[in-house]
Enzyme design. Sequence first.
Site, short mmCIF file in Angstrom:
data_model
loop_
_atom_site.label_atom_id
_atom_site.label_comp_id
_atom_site.label_asym_id
_atom_site.label_seq_id
_atom_site.Cartn_x
_atom_site.Cartn_y
_atom_site.Cartn_z
CG ASP A 96 -1.78 -1.11 1.07
OD1 ASP A 96 -2.13 -1.37 0.31
OD2 ASP A 96 -1.22 -1.73 2.49
N GLY A 142 -4.55 -4.26 -4.87
CA GLY A 142 -5.40 -3.70 -5.17
C GLY A 142 -4.71 -2.24 -5.77
CG HIS A 143 -2.57 -1.04 -8.43
ND1 HIS A 143 -1.51 -0.92 -7.08
CD2 HIS A 143 -1.46 -1.70 -8.67
CE1 HIS A 143 -0.48 -1.74 -6.97
NE2 HIS A 143 -0.54 -2.04 -8.67
CD GLN A 198 1.06 -8.67 -2.94
OE1 GLN A 198 1.51 -9.63 -3.11
NE2 GLN A 198 -0.13 -8.65 -2.74
CE LYS A 219 3.33 -2.87 -4.69
NZ LYS A 219 2.58 -2.02 -3.26
P1 IMP Z 1 -2.77 -12.81 1.97
O1 IMP Z 1 -1.69 -12.49 0.97
O2 IMP Z 1 -4.27 -12.67 1.32
O3 IMP Z 1 -2.79 -14.31 2.24
O4 IMP Z 1 -2.51 -12.08 2.98
C1 IMP Z 1 -1.21 -12.28 3.80
C2 IMP Z 1 -1.55 -11.14 4.63
O5 IMP Z 1 -1.06 -10.15 3.52
C3 IMP Z 1 -2.27 -9.84 5.19
O6 IMP Z 1 -1.68 -9.90 6.34
C4 IMP Z 1 -2.91 -9.01 4.44
O7 IMP Z 1 -3.15 -8.05 5.05
C5 IMP Z 1 -1.36 -9.04 3.64
N1 IMP Z 1 -1.51 -8.12 2.57
C6 IMP Z 1 -1.54 -9.29 1.38
N2 IMP Z 1 -1.62 -7.93 -0.46
C7 IMP Z 1 -1.57 -6.70 0.38
C8 IMP Z 1 -1.66 -5.58 -0.26
O8 IMP Z 1 -1.64 -6.16 -1.75
N3 IMP Z 1 -1.37 -4.75 0.49
C9 IMP Z 1 -1.26 -4.27 1.96
N4 IMP Z 1 -0.93 -5.71 2.78
C10 IMP Z 1 -1.55 -7.09 1.51
#
Ligand code: IMP
Length: 427
Positions: A13, A40-41, A223, A16
Amino acid sequence: MPSVVLTGAQWGDEGKGKVTDFLAEKADIVVRFQGGNNAGHTVVVGDEEFKLHLIPSGILYPEKTCIIGNGVVIDPAVLLEELDYLAKRGINTENLRISERAHIIMPYHKKLDELIEESKGAAKIGTTKRGIGPAYMDKAARTGIRFIDMLEREEFAEALERNLQEKNKLLAKVYNVEGFSRDEIMEEYMGYADRLRKYAADTSIIIHDCLQAGRNVLFEGAQGTLLDLDHGTYPYVTSSHPIAGAACIGAGLGPTQINKVIGIIKAYTTRVGEGPFPTELKDETGKHLRDKGFEYGTTTGRPRRCGWFDAVIARYTARTSGLTNLAVTKLDVLTGMETIKICTGYMFRDKVISEFPASLKALAECQPVYEEIQGWQEDITGAKTIADLPEAARNYLRRISELAGTPVSIIGVGTRRSQTIVIDTLF
Ligand code: IMP
């Protein structure tokens, strides 16, 4: 052969999407190489706002080729929704290419993501519940289904049968819930295959040919470093590799072909989900940053935890991703503060440490050591060059750059594409 990797330098977040969108103007190809629709962008172009999860932000430029690389896990239903959403908004998506080797998220992955989280109780990761972890688990277990397999009816039927035999048993015996019907999934996924077939390609070749021709390729990370499966705050991480090196594996090229690595870093720090966060502010200042910076997840809408800039993290990313440049985003959110804090190290037991610890227990004990910098009151959202920024803002950026050992090349001063200060041309 200019190729640039953009990587999130914190917990994701960092903004990017906006930097990718900005740099995409000079790129011929924009590539996603890991993660899935957990990302998510939000990209603002003129008066229009676009929310993207899976398709590279470069799609907003009609002539760019956009690639979903082999390292991405794809939920075909979400991808089609996103294609329809873009088509409705008048965006041409004909230039999208999807790696035949990318893995597919199946309905049982999403179900298992929910059930595994629930079963962890207080120790839950806080996943996005999009099936990302279970899809990568199957990939590593060599039972996953790839995009190319989904395109072949027979292949898909066999792989599905094998998977359901195991998954339905797991769902019934361990989680006590009903399993999935083979016929329903078959029908659903063959419909997706028909619509998505035209985008399938050996995307590594497209990237290779483009680089050979001296054209520009932009790799868009999702991420951030601290969510990296190896280098992040394990187990509170995602199941892929957001660090820059993953661009090679997730897109199919060698490390010698990467020219620059840009760390996208917010002027403060945020995190969603669980796990320790040394500079977290649980007070009014944290709330102020959340409200002023609109710190709510694009994918899940969850409020983000907010805190001061952490230079220990910045240095850690600079090392693990080999950063050549920094793009500092959301500097305008800090406007109006009397003083701003920067964390330069952690007090751990009775010693100051300057490196990010591997042990989560140690990280949870770490107290940030702060340095205070004078804030600025002037509106900076119209600044076009570094000289337009107040001296205090320039000092803040200089200090961040010094502590990270990396030059600042791009500065975000607002949500719009035009609210970007460029110090170095990166392509
Ligand atoms: P997962 O990727 O859904 O398995 O989530 C694993 C961890 O990564 C969790 O703490 C999510 O909140 C975090 N996470 C996954 N994608 C994002 C992102 O795009 N931005 C911020 N945190 C993310």
